[in-house]
Design a protein around this motif. Structure first.
Motif, PDB file in Angstrom:
ATOM      1  N   GLY A  21       6.660  -3.067 -20.452  1.00  0.00           N
ATOM      2  CA  GLY A  21       5.949  -4.328 -20.560  1.00  0.00           C
ATOM      3  C   GLY A  21       5.558  -4.929 -19.228  1.00  0.00           C
ATOM      4  N   LEU A  22       5.577  -4.128 -18.164  1.00  0.00           N
ATOM      5  CA  LEU A  22       5.214  -4.610 -16.827  1.00  0.00           C
ATOM      6  C   LEU A  22       3.795  -4.189 -16.476  1.00  0.00           C
ATOM      7  N   LYS A  23       2.994  -5.125 -15.961  1.00  0.00           N
ATOM      8  CA  LYS A  23       1.689  -4.804 -15.412  1.00  0.00           C
ATOM      9  C   LYS A  23       1.884  -4.261 -13.989  1.00  0.00           C
ATOM     10  N   VAL A  24       0.885  -3.528 -13.497  1.00  0.00           N
ATOM     11  CA  VAL A  24       0.956  -2.945 -12.155  1.00  0.00           C
ATOM     12  C   VAL A  24      -0.252  -3.392 -11.340  1.00  0.00           C
ATOM     13  N   ILE A  25       0.026  -4.103 -10.248  1.00  0.00           N
ATOM     14  CA  ILE A  25      -0.995  -4.550  -9.302  1.00  0.00           C
ATOM     15  C   ILE A  25      -0.777  -3.790  -8.002  1.00  0.00           C
ATOM     16  N   ILE A  26      -1.866  -3.277  -7.424  1.00  0.00           N
ATOM     17  CA  ILE A  26      -1.731  -2.542  -6.165  1.00  0.00           C
ATOM     18  C   ILE A  26      -2.491  -3.256  -5.053  1.00  0.00           C
ATOM     19  N   ASP A  27      -2.002  -3.090  -3.837  1.00  0.00           N
ATOM     20  CA  ASP A  27      -2.652  -3.666  -2.664  1.00  0.00           C
ATOM     21  C   ASP A  27      -3.948  -2.922  -2.385  1.00  0.00           C
ATOM     22  N   GLN A  28      -5.000  -3.663  -2.127  1.00  0.00           N
ATOM     23  CA  GLN A  28      -6.283  -3.052  -1.782  1.00  0.00           C
ATOM     24  C   GLN A  28      -6.699  -3.589  -0.421  1.00  0.00           C
ATOM     25  N   VAL A  29      -6.728  -2.698   0.572  1.00  0.00           N
ATOM     26  CA  VAL A  29      -6.954  -3.093   1.969  1.00  0.00           C
ATOM     27  C   VAL A  29      -8.334  -2.602   2.372  1.00  0.00           C
ATOM     28  N   ILE A  30      -9.352  -3.418   2.134  1.00  0.00           N
ATOM     29  CA  ILE A  30     -10.713  -2.932   2.341  1.00  0.00           C
ATOM     30  C   ILE A  30     -11.481  -3.686   3.421  1.00  0.00           C
ATOM     31  N   PRO A  60       0.779  -1.238   0.000  1.00  0.00           N
ATOM     32  CA  PRO A  60       0.000   0.000   0.000  1.00  0.00           C
ATOM     33  C   PRO A  60       0.812   1.291   0.000  1.00  0.00           C
ATOM     34  N   VAL A  61       0.356   2.233  -0.825  1.00  0.00           N
ATOM     35  CA  VAL A  61       0.950   3.572  -0.869  1.00  0.00           C
ATOM     36  C   VAL A  61      -0.123   4.634  -0.589  1.00  0.00           C
ATOM     37  N   PHE A  62      -1.291   4.202  -0.127  1.00  0.00           N
ATOM     38  CA  PHE A  62      -2.384   5.136   0.148  1.00  0.00           C
ATOM     39  C   PHE A  62      -2.093   6.012   1.376  1.00  0.00           C
ATOM     40  N   THR A  63      -2.842   7.089   1.481  1.00  0.00           N
ATOM     41  CA  THR A  63      -2.748   7.972   2.636  1.00  0.00           C
ATOM     42  C   THR A  63      -3.042   7.175   3.902  1.00  0.00           C
ATOM     43  N   SER A  64      -2.179   7.338   4.906  1.00  0.00           N
ATOM     44  CA  SER A  64      -2.279   6.487   6.095  1.00  0.00           C
ATOM     45  C   SER A  64      -1.507   7.100   7.253  1.00  0.00           C
ATOM     46  N   PRO A  65      -1.981   6.901   8.481  1.00  0.00           N
ATOM     47  CA  PRO A  65      -1.182   7.299   9.650  1.00  0.00           C
ATOM     48  C   PRO A  65      -0.025   6.350   9.915  1.00  0.00           C
ATOM     49  N   MET A  66       0.060   5.271   9.162  1.00  0.00           N
ATOM     50  CA  MET A  66       1.181   4.332   9.193  1.00  0.00           C
ATOM     51  C   MET A  66       1.323   3.591  10.522  1.00  0.00           C
ATOM     52  N   LYS A  67       0.209   3.375  11.221  1.00  0.00           N
ATOM     53  CA  LYS A  67       0.288   2.549  12.431  1.00  0.00           C
ATOM     54  C   LYS A  67       0.624   1.106  12.060  1.00  0.00           C
ATOM     55  N   ASP A 119      -7.375   7.296   3.340  1.00  0.00           N
ATOM     56  CA  ASP A 119      -7.940   7.853   2.115  1.00  0.00           C
ATOM     57  C   ASP A 119      -7.626   6.880   0.991  1.00  0.00           C
ATOM     58  N   TYR A 120      -8.651   6.192   0.500  1.00  0.00           N
ATOM     59  CA  TYR A 120      -8.442   5.166  -0.521  1.00  0.00           C
ATOM     60  C   TYR A 120      -8.112   5.732  -1.892  1.00  0.00           C
ATOM     61  N   ARG A 121      -8.205   7.034  -2.065  1.00  0.00           N
ATOM     62  CA  ARG A 121      -7.892   7.639  -3.362  1.00  0.00           C
ATOM     63  C   ARG A 121      -6.665   8.547  -3.304  1.00  0.00           C
ATOM     64  N   GLY A 122      -6.011   8.573  -2.181  1.00  0.00           N
ATOM     65  CA  GLY A 122      -4.862   9.463  -2.042  1.00  0.00           C
ATOM     66  C   GLY A 122      -3.562   8.692  -1.898  1.00  0.00           C
ATOM     67  N   ILE A 123      -2.468   9.312  -2.336  1.00  0.00           N
ATOM     68  CA  ILE A 123      -1.116   8.779  -2.127  1.00  0.00           C
ATOM     69  C   ILE A 123      -0.542   9.451  -0.894  1.00  0.00           C
ATOM     70  N   LEU A 134      -0.046  11.685  -6.548  1.00  0.00           N
ATOM     71  CA  LEU A 134      -0.774  10.948  -7.580  1.00  0.00           C
ATOM     72  C   LEU A 134      -0.054  11.035  -8.924  1.00  0.00           C
ATOM     73  N   GLU A 135       0.548  12.180  -9.189  1.00  0.00           N
ATOM     74  CA  GLU A 135       1.295  12.338 -10.439  1.00  0.00           C
ATOM     75  C   GLU A 135       2.500  11.398 -10.466  1.00  0.00           C
ATOM     76  N   ASP A 136       3.156  11.227  -9.327  1.00  0.00           N
ATOM     77  CA  ASP A 136       4.267  10.271  -9.251  1.00  0.00           C
ATOM     78  C   ASP A 136       3.768   8.854  -9.526  1.00  0.00           C
ATOM     79  N   PHE A 137       2.590   8.538  -8.999  1.00  0.00           N
ATOM     80  CA  PHE A 137       2.016   7.210  -9.229  1.00  0.00           C
ATOM     81  C   PHE A 137       1.708   7.015 -10.718  1.00  0.00           C
ATOM     82  N   ASP A 138       1.108   8.026 -11.344  1.00  0.00           N
ATOM     83  CA  ASP A 138       0.790   7.928 -12.773  1.00  0.00           C
ATOM     84  C   ASP A 138       2.053   7.717 -13.604  1.00  0.00           C
ATOM     85  N   ARG A 139       3.133   8.423 -13.236  1.00  0.00           N
ATOM     86  CA  ARG A 139       4.381   8.263 -13.989  1.00  0.00           C
ATOM     87  C   ARG A 139       4.958   6.860 -13.790  1.00  0.00           C
ATOM     88  N   LEU A 140       4.793   6.308 -12.590  1.00  0.00           N
ATOM     89  CA  LEU A 140       5.260   4.944 -12.342  1.00  0.00           C
ATOM     90  C   LEU A 140       4.505   3.960 -13.235  1.00  0.00           C
TER      91      LEU A 140
END
Length: 556
Positions: A109-118, A69-76, A84-88, A95-101
């Protein structure tokens, strides 16, 4: 004739057809963002740093990356507590850094999978801040709330994986809320359709930004029983410490009512319907259920209405023996013949497999054997950063720990920090060239520097080059990516199976013991060299002789 008349309309560029099944047999490289590459010098890895290292990942030969995860978090819980599930989170970038990644990964040729903690959010999420204010507000039912028993104690005996009761008292509502993990990670109420809708909308947000799939954290924890029944005591013969360490009382219960509930199947159908709107996207679910994991995996991955694939803890714990692997493979094939497993020996939550399994001291041979086995079993594959370097678990002092799990159960269980230390790129640079900071979020182990990328890159016989060659071998054989598997009888600590797909057939034999052994070839079988890296054994009239911790791969 004019110059204009000689001009023709440019032909439209035809896009390559989307391979909807690219994930089947894919090799996915897990990146733990805090520990991969720190670009801004604050001691913590970031998205710009990861982007700068994607050429290395592509050169390794994998098909996709999975970002923890790279989402907004207090990092506990270091990002597994999302506010914030829509924020970096600013610690990782923008978010612009994420888009460039994503753009750079796709160009390679690499796919991108992100962690979803719901299954849960952070207690700092605005949803929870509103929910806890009263029993009548618009989001009052967005989390799992329950009244106390008459004596004020929690409503049932459910336990948190991180220790203690899974219930926390809230004085504003005069109720308890459920948290399967940290107190600061309240569980969302999936019985509420509005919660499902909001979470699916957040996932759509990332699909629209171009991600290729989701790794679904604790996917079987989404629902609990509405009746809030207490869990029964686990039977001694069913005791299994694969979901939680043996010192954790969480293992003492059979978790019938707090997770793996049948209601989850309908939600997974809704999730799959969303994914199917975006061809070529995929899901991989983490199933933490020591008592029912194969049954749950079969339910979640069979057919085409739920998850694409899932991984269990069969190979993230247990023992390294032919008997264990034979039993697990057979059980998986029997339970979910049309399901799909994602194989992993290491990740960000468990002791690195070289340390976990190679107690015999023959680490060099073991590392290559384990890699060969992982790449030839049936399923997709997850490699964890540093695995391709042969890294072992880092030994950290208690004062260096940051993982709340390890701090809670120290010293019998040292937590997850030992597998999360920074990636080592250059042996003779400060912090292994991970960061220019005076102090990194976790220390860089001196032992890891001996295995840094620059000490192995281009070096014949190195673990890194072995992984690269092994990945090329896997890509050359469709049987290893998409083929069937048939277990063969083998004596002692030998594991043997055949892989086959559309005429591509391979015999795979592994000596998982400390003594030399011979695999007797079945009548009529005459395999020949398949060119697998590190395999030098050839079959003879008496069978295939294998040295300790060695493998044989032959064409059939």
């Amino acid at each position: 004739m004019t110059a204009t008349s000689l001009m023709t309309e440019p032909k439209p560029v035809e896009e390559a057809p989307i391979d909807k099944d690219w994930w089947r047999g894919a090799v996915i490289y897990q990146i733990y963002p805090r520990s991969y590459q720190d670009q801004n010098g604050d001691g913590v890895g970031d998205l710009v740093g990861i982007t700068s290292r994607l050429d290395y990942v592509a050169d390794l030969g994998v098909d996709a990356i999975w970002l923890s995860p790279v989402f907004t978090s207090p990092m506990k819980d270091f990002g597994y507590d999302v506010s914030d599930y829509r924020g970096i989170d600013p610690i990782f970038g923008t978010l612009e850094d994420f888009d460039r990644l994503v753009q750079k990964a796709h160009s390679l040729g690499l796919k991108v999978i992100i962690d979803q903690v719901i299954s849960h959010s952070s207690d700092k999420h605005p949803w929870f801040a509103e929910s806890r204010q009263s029993r009548t507000n618009p989001r009052a039912d967005w989390y799992v709330w329950a009244d106390p028993r008459p004596d004020g104690t929690p409503p049932n005996n459910w336990l948190s994986i991180f220790g203690g009761s899974a219930w926390q008292w809230d004085s504003r509502r005069m109720q308890y809320y459920l948290h399967n993990f940290l107190v600061s990670q309240p569980d969302l109420n999936f019985h509420n359709r509005d919660v499902q809708d909001a979470l699916l909308a957040d996932m759509r947000f990332w699909l629209e930004r171009g991600v290729d799939g989701f790794r679904l954290d604790t996917v079987n924890f989404y629902f609990c029983s509405l009746g809030l029944e207490s869990n029964p005591v686990v039977k001694p013969e069913d005791f299994n410490a694969s979901t939680a360490p043996a010192v954790n009382p969480y293992n003492f219960q059979e978790h019938l009512y707090d997770k793996s509930r049948p209601e989850n199947l309908d939600f997974l159908k809704r999730l799959r319907a969303l994914m199917d709107e975006y061809p070529g996207k995929t899901t991989v679910g983490e199933i933490g259920d020591s008592q029912h994991q194969l049954e749950v995996m079969a339910q979640y991955t069979s057919g085409d209405e739920r998850l694409h694939m899932a991984y269990t803890f069969d190979y993230l714990g247990g023992v390294f023996s032919a008997a264990h692997f034979h039993k697990s493979i057979a059980a998986t094939e029997a339970a979910a013949p049309d399901g799909w497993i994602c194989l992993a020996f290491s990740n960000h939550d468990v002791v690195r497999h070289v340390s976990r399994w190679a107690a015999h001291g023959q680490e060099a041979a073991f590392t290559r054997l384990a890699a060969t086995l992982l790449m030839t079993m049936r399923g997709s594959v997850c490699l964890y950063q540093g695995e391709e370097l042969g890294l072992k678990e880092a030994e950290l002092a208690f004062e260096d720990l940051v993982d709340p799990y390890g701090i809670e159960f120290w010293p019998q269980f040292k937590g997850r920090d030992g597998c999360r230390t920074p990636m080592v790129w250059q042996a003779h640079s400060a912090n292994g060239a991970f960061s220019t900071a005076n102090r990194t979020w976790l220390p860089v182990p001196a032992e890891h520097l001996l295995h840094a990328v620059d000490t192995q890159d281009g070096i014949d016989g190195s673990v890194l080059e072995f992984y690269r060659a092994l990945l090329r071998f896997r890509k050359a054989h469709p049987a290893l990516a998409k083929g069937s598997i048939m277990l063969l009888d083998a004596p002692g600590n030998l594991l043997a199976f055949e892989r086959e797909f559309e005429g591509d057939s391979l015999l795979c034999v592994f000596n998982m013991g400390e003594a030399a052994a011979t695999f007797p070839l079945p009548a009529g079988m005459a395999p020949r060299d398949a060119g697998c890296p590190g395999v030098t054994t050839s079959p003879t009239a008496g069978g295939i002789a294998l040295e300790p911790f060695s493998a044989y791969i032959g064409l059939l």
